[in-house]
Design a protein around this motif. Structure first.
Motif, short mmCIF file in Angstrom:
data_model
loop_
_atom_site.label_atom_id
_atom_site.label_comp_id
_atom_site.label_asym_id
_atom_site.label_seq_id
_atom_site.Cartn_x
_atom_site.Cartn_y
_atom_site.Cartn_z
N UNK A 1 0.82 -1.21 0.00
CA UNK A 1 0.00 0.00 0.00
C UNK A 1 0.85 1.27 0.00
N UNK A 2 2.17 1.11 0.09
CA UNK A 2 3.09 2.27 0.09
C UNK A 2 4.42 1.80 -0.48
N UNK A 3 4.47 1.60 -1.79
CA UNK A 3 5.62 0.99 -2.44
C UNK A 3 6.73 2.01 -2.67
N UNK B 1 -15.41 -4.21 -9.78
CA UNK B 1 -15.95 -2.86 -9.69
C UNK B 1 -14.98 -1.89 -9.04
N UNK B 2 -14.32 -2.31 -7.96
CA UNK B 2 -13.33 -1.44 -7.31
C UNK B 2 -12.15 -1.18 -8.23
N UNK B 3 -11.72 -2.20 -8.96
CA UNK B 3 -10.62 -2.02 -9.90
C UNK B 3 -11.02 -1.04 -11.01
N UNK B 4 -12.23 -1.15 -11.49
CA UNK B 4 -12.71 -0.25 -12.54
C UNK B 4 -12.74 1.19 -12.04
N UNK B 5 -13.20 1.39 -10.81
CA UNK B 5 -13.24 2.73 -10.23
C UNK B 5 -11.83 3.32 -10.12
N UNK C 1 -3.76 -9.71 -1.13
CA UNK C 1 -4.61 -8.69 -0.50
C UNK C 1 -5.70 -9.34 0.35
N UNK C 2 -5.62 -10.65 0.54
CA UNK C 2 -6.72 -11.35 1.20
C UNK C 2 -6.87 -10.97 2.67
N UNK C 3 -5.83 -10.48 3.31
CA UNK C 3 -5.90 -10.12 4.73
C UNK C 3 -6.24 -8.64 4.93
N UNK C 4 -6.45 -7.92 3.84
CA UNK C 4 -6.68 -6.48 3.91
C UNK C 4 -8.14 -6.20 4.26
N UNK D 1 -5.56 -0.49 -4.75
CA UNK D 1 -5.72 -0.31 -6.18
C UNK D 1 -5.14 1.02 -6.64
N UNK D 2 -5.27 2.05 -5.81
CA UNK D 2 -4.69 3.35 -6.17
C UNK D 2 -3.17 3.27 -6.25
#
Length: 228
Positions: free
Chosen positions: A119-121, A194-198, A137-140, A149-150
């Motif tokens: 989340x902060x690469x 849907x989240x990826x599309x957004x 990302x399963x534990x997120x 995704x951002x």
């Protein structure tokens, strides 16, 4: 073997919990996943499709002339990063667990592995031609997924590819479950798409795999491209 640096003390509680949990089981986990792809032809097929698309249209100034670097985010002991290398990609791995990174470096000394949080690469904008997030990302917590995704969007070059694998919840909604390492979540595949599309990703394809005899849940795979 020198130990990897520990993750930043500023990690959020759920990231710290995840890191500590995987540190504790790293050796057993590495043994469990060794050779796991051998019996999973559908998984290998979607990985091969990701590699081929990335190699031929990986994004950035070299698009169409071979891909730039590809990161496996949440690489664990490095077996999937090595598989990407074997598929012809310039792959490296990042994982939250320092012990996992030590194991990956020991098993694959020819590959690059780093401790970090997805989340902060510590990567430049548009640096990558591809990202593999293989059950990482399963534990997120669900409310945090949009920020992931951002970040994937930020570090991918235009036209770069993202392959996401996760536990699927066919009947919805997002459901927590007792993963053997630490709490994880199952997602309806349409919600993830849907989240990826957004976030600006374009879906290329999806693969749903029914659980094998030794698995509890259906597996979801989404192959996406960053918009130009």
């Amino acid at each position: 073997m020198e130990p990897s640096p520990s993750p930043s003390p500023s990690l959020s509680p759920y990231l710290r919990t995840t890191s500590d949990a995987y540190d504790a089981v790293a050796v057993r986990y590495a043994e469990f996943v060794r050779g796991s792809l051998d019996a999973l032809p559908l998984d290998r097929a979607v990985l091969a499709a990701f590699a081929e698309l990335t190699l031929t249209s990986g994004g950035g100034p070299e698009a169409g002339a071979g891909a730039g670097p590809v990161a496996e985010l949440g690489c664990g002991p490095g077996h999937m990063t090595a598989h990407l290398r074997d598929l012809g990609l310039d792959a490296f791995g990042i994982d939250l667990s320092p012990v996992m990174i030590d194991l990956a470096r020991e098993a694959h000394p020819d590959l690059r592995f780093e401790v970090g949080s997805m989340d902060a690469l510590d990567l430049a904008d548009g640096e990558l031609s591809g990202i593999l997030s293989w059950y990482s990302v399963i534990h997120t917590p669900p409310q945090e997924i949009p920020s992931y995704f951002a970040e994937f969007q930020r570090v991918l070059a235009p036209g770069g590819h993202l392959l996401l694998a996760f536990f699927e919840s066919a009947d919805g909604p997002v459901t927590a479950f007792d993963h053997k390492v630490t709490t994880a979540y199952r997602w309806p595949i349409d919600d993830v798409a849907g989240l990826a599309r957004e976030a600006g990703f374009v879906e290329i394809g999806r693969m749903l795999r029914e659980p094998r005899q030794d698995e509890r849940y259906r597996r979801g795979h989404l192959l996406m491209r960053k918009g130009e």
